[in-house]
Design an enzyme around this catalytic site. Structure first.
Site, short mmCIF file in Angstrom:
data_model
loop_
_atom_site.label_atom_id
_atom_site.label_comp_id
_atom_site.label_asym_id
_atom_site.label_seq_id
_atom_site.Cartn_x
_atom_site.Cartn_y
_atom_site.Cartn_z
N HIS A 17 9.78 -2.64 -6.41
CA HIS A 17 9.55 -1.71 -7.53
C HIS A 17 10.82 -0.91 -7.83
O HIS A 17 11.19 -0.71 -8.98
CB HIS A 17 8.44 -0.70 -7.18
CG HIS A 17 7.08 -1.29 -7.01
ND1 HIS A 17 6.28 -1.00 -5.93
CD2 HIS A 17 6.36 -2.12 -7.81
CE1 HIS A 17 5.12 -1.63 -6.06
NE2 HIS A 17 5.14 -2.32 -7.19
N SER A 128 3.13 -4.66 -2.35
CA SER A 128 2.43 -3.50 -1.77
C SER A 128 1.35 -3.98 -0.80
O SER A 128 1.09 -3.35 0.22
CB SER A 128 1.78 -2.67 -2.88
OG SER A 128 2.76 -2.12 -3.71
#
Ligand code: PNS
Length: 160
Positions: A17, A128
């Site tokens: 990210h 994640s």
């Protein structure tokens, strides 16, 4: 002033990210990183925690804002005067879902463009989901999450 939205769950933020945020800032004047409030999905980190971690991370980048949103992404994008949605594509396996979402968002808001960016190759397997799994089993999160947030993320995940 061109604004882009980078939406996601960020549960928690990963180095992938972060790589994408830095790439996107080179393309627009203002980048809004937006964490979805999704009551239908159980998350490891509260929305407040996810926003706080992202804010800490992007502090050196004045053109980046972090916030959360409810409801449709296209409505939030409009409220921010955004012209672009940024999404990361790590591998071909991400593509089908991202493609469908982009086309659906285009149906809802024809003037809003979705732009796909590729993170650095070394982050192509970072997600994640893996961070949550590895962290909850006490594994090392180096190379997966930003160094400055590593202890905080590890401690939270280890607590279960
Ligand atoms: O990080 P994620 O979980 O892959 O992000 C998905 C996200 C937040 C971008 C997507 O679920 C979303 O935009 N949700 C908001 C609701 C919405 O607009 N749904 C229609 C999408 S076609």
């Amino acid at each position: 002033m061109r604004t882009a939205i980078y939406p996601g769950s960020f549960d928690p933020v990963t180095l992938g990210h972060w790589d994408l945020i830095q790439r996107a800032t080179k393309l627009v004047d203002r980048l809004v990183v937006a964490v979805l409030h999704n009551p239908a999905k159980t998350s490891a980190f509260s929305v407040e925690d996810r926003v706080a971690m992202l804010k800490e991370l992007v502090a050196p980048l004045p053109q980046v804002e972090v916030t959360s949103f409810h409801g449709l992404l296209v409505d939030f994008a409009k409220s921010q005067n955004a012209v672009v949605i940024v999404r990361g594509v790590r591998a071909f396996s991400d593509f089908e879902y991202e493609f469908q979402m982009a086309l659906m968002n285009r149906k809802l808001a024809p003037d809003l463009e979705t732009v796909f960016l590729m993170p650095k190759e070394k982050y192509s397997a970072v997600s994640s989901r893996f961070v949550r799994e590895i962290g909850s089993m006490g594994g090392n999160l180096a190379e997966l999450v930003p160094e400055t947030l590593r202890e905080r993320i590890s401690a939270r995940l280890a607590k279960g």
